[in-house]
Design an enzyme around this catalytic site. Structure first.
Site, PDB file in Angstrom:
ATOM      1  N   ASP A   1       0.882  -1.118  -0.082  1.00 34.73           N
ATOM      2  CA  ASP A   1       0.143   0.100   0.010  1.00 34.73           C
ATOM      3  C   ASP A   1       0.965   1.202   0.032  1.00 34.73           C
ATOM      4  O   ASP A   1       1.721   1.384   0.800  1.00 34.73           O
ATOM      5  CB  ASP A   1      -0.773  -0.035   1.252  1.00 34.73           C
TER       6      ASP A   1
ATOM      7  N   GLU B   1      14.487 -14.374   1.189  1.00 28.37           N
ATOM      8  CA  GLU B   1      15.176 -15.413   1.850  1.00 28.37           C
ATOM      9  C   GLU B   1      14.332 -16.683   1.720  1.00 28.37           C
ATOM     10  O   GLU B   1      14.738 -17.533   2.241  1.00 28.37           O
ATOM     11  CB  GLU B   1      14.746 -14.873   3.027  1.00 28.37           C
TER      12      GLU B   1
HETATM   13  C1  NOJ Z   1      -4.517   2.763  -1.008  1.00 28.62           C
HETATM   14  C2  NOJ Z   1      -5.540   1.909  -0.645  1.00 28.62           C
HETATM   15  O1  NOJ Z   1      -5.549   1.140  -1.740  1.00 28.62           O
HETATM   16  C3  NOJ Z   1      -6.680   2.500  -0.217  1.00 28.62           C
HETATM   17  O2  NOJ Z   1      -8.055   1.721  -0.233  1.00 28.62           O
HETATM   18  C4  NOJ Z   1      -6.386   3.298   0.954  1.00 28.62           C
HETATM   19  O3  NOJ Z   1      -7.453   3.904   1.369  1.00 28.62           O
HETATM   20  C5  NOJ Z   1      -5.337   4.026   1.276  1.00 28.62           C
HETATM   21  N1  NOJ Z   1      -4.177   3.372   0.339  1.00 28.62           N
HETATM   22  C6  NOJ Z   1      -4.596   4.308   2.423  1.00 28.62           C
HETATM   23  O4  NOJ Z   1      -4.257   3.085   3.095  1.00 28.62           O
END
Ligand code: NOJ
Length: 553
Positions: A216, A269
């Site tokens: 993310d 790893e």
């Molecule tokens: C990207 C994620 O896909 C989204 O759903 C989220 O709200 C934001 N990052 C924050 O984590």
């Protein structure tokens, strides 16, 4: 070594050509009837995913979380939220998936935690100047009494990216940074302790058998030193906002690549070709390709492709550029048309107005998409995408041709974007409505009790999987046939060769023995000779507008 992926194209690393299906657990299948999908629900539907023919699944977060951002606000990275089940449920799901040859990728959210996370609670308790505060991004405010935020950064979800805390003495104190919701404090990745915690978290899931991570906000994590003002703020800052001519001091900072090199060493790893896939909204593609240099991640979602308009020349250009830039660093392109953050492509490809990522559509949007046109285009777009060399991600429900749900009542909307912008942006709920499995069961087969955390529209009955399974012309049948042909002809591992001298509005290319011909124009075009393997819409001797076919000789 896991036995997942046993049927993939021989001689290539699995992730170079894999089709990976995104499960948004809250909306996939609800086994316990509380109206929120769960891990046992996922396990129960693995036979359907095997029948569809996907190589792997990626699950959006199911970790302990107060759910202020649907689980992207993680309060414990190494446990399952009771809403979704238990670690045993995870282990069982993973074993069942592997038993069917389906790999399992989990989501990792390193840019921020939940404000409920014990690290953040410790930082609040420890006070200014403490080691614990230094795990996050705390600063003094500006202005005479510190009542102004430290800089002008705006949250991706709207409003300021800073919140002021009340210190132990009851007085207003420092501010902390949150590029997303107030409940999602950013971690300080300049601190070795933070990096070490994540090494352990990665190993926790790798030890359990996870095949990799979707990462993310992989363009975030490191902020420009001194936290300078954002030149274009104040104003809304989309997470897709980092371009060369509008760089943000919180995206795409060079040292973030050191983090990915470190993570690559951790996943390496392990045996079994574990992977890292970046969610990095950076442009142009030449910059995005830095995330997939040989010692960094394996894949990076091709958002430039996702955001390309339904236009033959624009598509040819973005495909050419993608193949060029990613192959220059030895990586596959990772094609994607939908996910849980964007308007579903059935609706998006028929939009007639500008709609920035994350804004969503709703009853007061300037115009409603024509869903007949949208579905035709979406089917053609997917047929084309699944022939392209490289890997592809599918988002749950697109195989049913689901449109965005537009008429969610205001009081049912849950995306923090909606509240943080006072309803100015609808946000992402419209692509997150629980899936229809059956036309006649409670909650269309999503939940045995009929409960559903977002209301499902009545048209869901027509889109239900059961309805589509027996219909050779359904969108589900098209996806299933495309995945089968993709595997049979190995198109994903072939080089792409453009076919020249085609009518205006046509995208045409060869991948191995397969020719793909797509008409994005307004008028029918002659269909080239060959045996039709796959057609996104019915055809006669001509190829109708918004239609794609696969041909062989
Ligand atoms: C990207 C994620 O896909 C989204 O759903 C989220 O709200 C934001 N990052 C924050 O984590």
């Amino acid at each position: 070594m896991s036995d997942a992926g046993k049927d993939l194209i021989p001689g290539t690393e699995w992730w170079r050509t894999a089709v990976i299906y995104q499960i948004y657990p809250r909306s996939f299948a609800d086994a316990n009837g509380d109206g929120v999908g769960d891990l046992r629900g996922v396990t129960s539907r693995l036979p359907e995913l095997e029948a569809l023919g996907v190589d792997a699944i990626w699950l959006s977060p199911f970790y302990v979380s107060p759910q202020h951002d649907a689980g992207y606000d993680v309060a414990d990275f190494t446990d399952v939220d009771p809403l979704f089940g238990t670690l045993d449920d995870f282990d069982h799901m993973l074993a069942e998936a592997h038993g069917r040859g389906i790999r399992v990728i989990v989501d990792m959210v390193p840019n921020h935690t939940s404000a409920d996370h014990e690290w953040f609670q410790a930082a609040l308790a420890a006070g200014p100047g403490s080691e614990e505060r230094d795990h996050f991004v705390f600063r003094e405010g500006t202005g005479e009494d510190g009542s102004e935020p430290p800089n002008n950064w705006q949250s991706v979800f709207g409003g300021p990216a800073w919140t002021r805390v009340t210190e132990a003495d009851g007085n207003p104190g420092q501010w902390y940074l949150h590029l997303f919701d107030t409940s999602q404090p950013d971690l300080n990745w300049e601190h070795e302790w933070v990096a070490q915690q994540f090494d352990d978290i990665l190993r926790f899931w790798l030890d359990r058998g996870a095949d990799g991570f979707r990462v993310d906000v992989a363009h975030g994590l490191i902020k420009a030193s001194g936290l300078p003002d954002h030149a274009t703020a104040p104003g809304p800052v989309a997470s897709g906002g980092d371009t060369l001519d509008n760089p943000a001091p919180f995206w795409a900072q060079e040292p973030v690549h050191d983090v990915w090199r470190r993570w690559r060493k951790v996943v390496d790893e392990y045996d079994g070709e574990r992977v890292l896939c970046a969610e990095a909204w950076v442009y142009p593609l030449a910059r995005m390709a830095k995330w997939v240099r040989p010692d960094e991640m394996h894949q990076s979602f091709n958002f430039a492709y996702l955001e390309t308009a339904w236009d033959a020349d624009a598509l040819k250009q973005v495909i050419t550029e993608s193949l060029h830039e990613f192959s220059a660093v030895g990586a596959p392109s990772t094609w994607v048309l939908s996910n849980h953050d964007v308007v579903r492509h059935v609706s998006r490809l028929a939009l007639t107005f500008d709609n920035p990522q994350g804004h969503g559509i709703g009853p007061n949007s300037p115009a409603m998409p024509d869903l007949d046109i949208g579905l035709k285009r979406a089917r053609a777009a997917t047929a084309m995408m699944l022939a392209l060399p490289g890997s592809a991600y599918l988002y749950q429900g697109e195989e049913l041709g689901l449109p965005e749900v537009i008429d969610i009542p205001d009081n049912a909307r849950q995306d923090p974007t909606w509240a943080r912008t006072n309803g100015e942006r609808y946000g992402r709920d419209g692509c997150r409505v629980p899936l229809p499995w059956s036309p006649s069961e409670p909650a269309y087969g999503f939940s045995p009790t009929g409960a559903s955390w977002l209301p499902q529209p009545e048209i869901w009955a027509d889109f239900a999987r059961e309805v589509q399974a027996g219909d050779p012309n359904s969108t589900l049948s098209l996806y299933t046939a495309a995945l089968k042909a993709r595997r049979e002809f190995g198109t994903a591992a072939c080089d792409l060769e453009w076919i020249a001298d085609v009518p205006a509005g046509v995208v045409a290319f060869r991948v191995g023995e397969v020719t793909v011909y797509a008409n994005l124009g307004d008028a029918p075009v002659p269909l080239p000779a060959g045996k039709i393997l796959l057609a996104s819409s019915p055809h006669d001797s001509e190829l109708q507008p918004d239609t794609a076919v696969w041909l062989t000789h």
